[in-house]
Design a protein around this motif. Structure first.
Motif, PDB file in Angstrom:
ATOM      1  N   ALA A   1       0.828  -1.207   0.000  1.00 25.84           N
ATOM      2  CA  ALA A   1       0.000   0.000   0.000  1.00 25.84           C
ATOM      3  C   ALA A   1       0.862   1.256   0.000  1.00 25.84           C
ATOM      4  CB  ALA A   1      -0.933  -0.006   1.207  1.00 25.84           C
TER       5      ALA A   1
ATOM      6  N   THR B   1      -9.883   4.768   4.232  1.00 29.02           N
ATOM      7  CA  THR B   1      -8.832   4.480   3.259  1.00 29.02           C
ATOM      8  C   THR B   1      -7.527   5.114   3.719  1.00 29.02           C
ATOM      9  OG1 THR B   1      -9.215   6.493   1.958  1.00 29.02           O
ATOM     10  CG2 THR B   1     -10.540   4.544   1.389  1.00 29.02           C
TER      11      THR B   1
ATOM     12  N   GLU C   1      -4.538  -2.223  -1.761  1.00 26.97           N
ATOM     13  CA  GLU C   1      -5.158  -1.084  -2.459  1.00 26.97           C
ATOM     14  C   GLU C   1      -5.413   0.101  -1.533  1.00 26.97           C
ATOM     15  OE1 GLU C   1      -6.350  -4.380  -2.947  1.00 26.97           O
ATOM     16  OE2 GLU C   1      -4.931  -4.332  -4.624  1.00 26.97           O
TER      17      GLU C   1
END
Length: 336
Positions: free
Chosen positions: A122, A316, A267
């Motif tokens: 990531a 996120t 992701e």
């Protein structure tokens, strides 16, 4: 008087039994915290090989939950239920009945190692590095021993590009086992070649290099993470931020003490964890100025907020970076 005496005796008996008889519950408590930018026993938690680490002042601290061994007494369980810094939960939720404690610890450790890999992927993706086939390790009696290393990006085999695992598999399937091949690789940003005599594949035609591989962004440096005695995947977010702070172009904390928790996938999606309220206690105890809360844990976090602990909702990696930017700029990040 006789009735009173009997009552006293019964209370003593029940007290002794309550202190001695185990119940199928365990106690969870705020666990140790680890600054991902710092060290443990003189060794950095995040090591960088192939470039210098950034000089950083703040803290990006991962939080944990401590768990008692199985077999609380009835008295200990009752005491825990009335203690705001203890969570008493059924033993089977922590130690599944179909596993030994050692097997459970090993499973948790493997989950942590998987979270390390996801954190690295990531972070490097956030920095814009391209995805390649990267050596994760070498198999037993690997023909690549001494020729290829963990972290090498496999670029070609016999001059044929191998941009992903599927293509690499197709290329090797077309090469007879026992063939000497030239493997082109990139190591710490420098290209190289290795001569490897392949091993015959056992379940199909073709060859094997004897490598464990994964697809991930490949950078001109290696990242190594060392945190012993921590299990589970919940450190992923804070490890990702630690890597970004040490090799990226932005001082993420601005000198602040930031704590948090949350799983992460390659992701950059942040997932929920267990024990959020206990981790908030741990963050408050070390004087954290900001606590990053996975979005799906916000309801539980709001159920027992810590005074003076600013919480930011993150779903996120981009959310976490925005929350840190807000704090550096003196703004309030998006709350739970």
């Amino acid at each position: 008087m006789a009735v009173l005496s009997v009552g006293v005796v019964l209370l003593v008996v029940f007290g002794v039994l309550g202190a001695a008889v185990p119940v199928p519950y365990v106690a969870q408590v705020p666990g140790p915290t680890f600054n991902t930018l710092g060290e443990i026993d003189g060794e950095p938690i995040i090591s960088i090989e192939g470039r210098d680490r950034n000089d950083v002042d703040g803290e990006l601290t991962l939080t944990t939950v401590g768990v008692s061994r199985a077999g609380l007494s009835l008295v200990e369980a009752v005491q825990g239920w009335f203690d705001s810094e203890v969570s008493v939960v059924p033993e089977e939720t922590v130690y599944p009945p179909d596993r030994t404690e050692e097997e459970t610890r090993e499973a948790n450790r493997q989950a942590f190692l998987t979270s390390e890999e996801a954190a690295e992927s990531a972070a490097l993706a956030q920095l814009g590095y391209p995805v390649k086939v990267v050596v994760r390790g070498l198999g037993e009696d690997s023909p690549s021993e001494g020729r290829l290393e963990e972290g090498d990006a496999i670029d070609t085999v016999e001059g044929r590009p191998t941009p992903d695992a599927s293509t690499l598999d197709d290329v090797l399937a077309s090469i007879p086992g026992g063939t000497a091949v030239t493997v082109g690789y990139t190591r710490l940003g420098e290209p190289g070649t290795a001569q490897v005599t392949t091993r015959p594949a056992e379940e199909r035609d073709g060859s094997l290099l004897g490598l464990l591989i994964r697809e991930q962004p490949s950078a001109p440096f290696d990242v190594d993470i060392r945190v012993e005695d921590v299990g589970g995947p919940s450190a992923g977010l804070m490890l990702t931020l630690g890597i970004l702070d040490l090799v990226g172009d932005t001082d993420l904390t601005g000198g602040a003490l930031v704590a948090g928790t949350g799983t992460i996938d390659p992701e950059g999606q942040v997932g929920p964890i267990g024990g959020i309220q206990l981790k908030m206690v741990a963050a408050a105890d070390i004087g954290a100025e900001l606590f990053l809360v996975p979005a799906d844990n916000c309801a539980d976090a709001l159920g027992a907020p810590q005074p003076d602990l600013l919480m930011a909702r993150v779903a996120t990696l981009d959310d976490a970076l925005e929350a840190l930017a807000d704090v550096r700029a003196g703004r309030t990040p998006e709350p739970c």
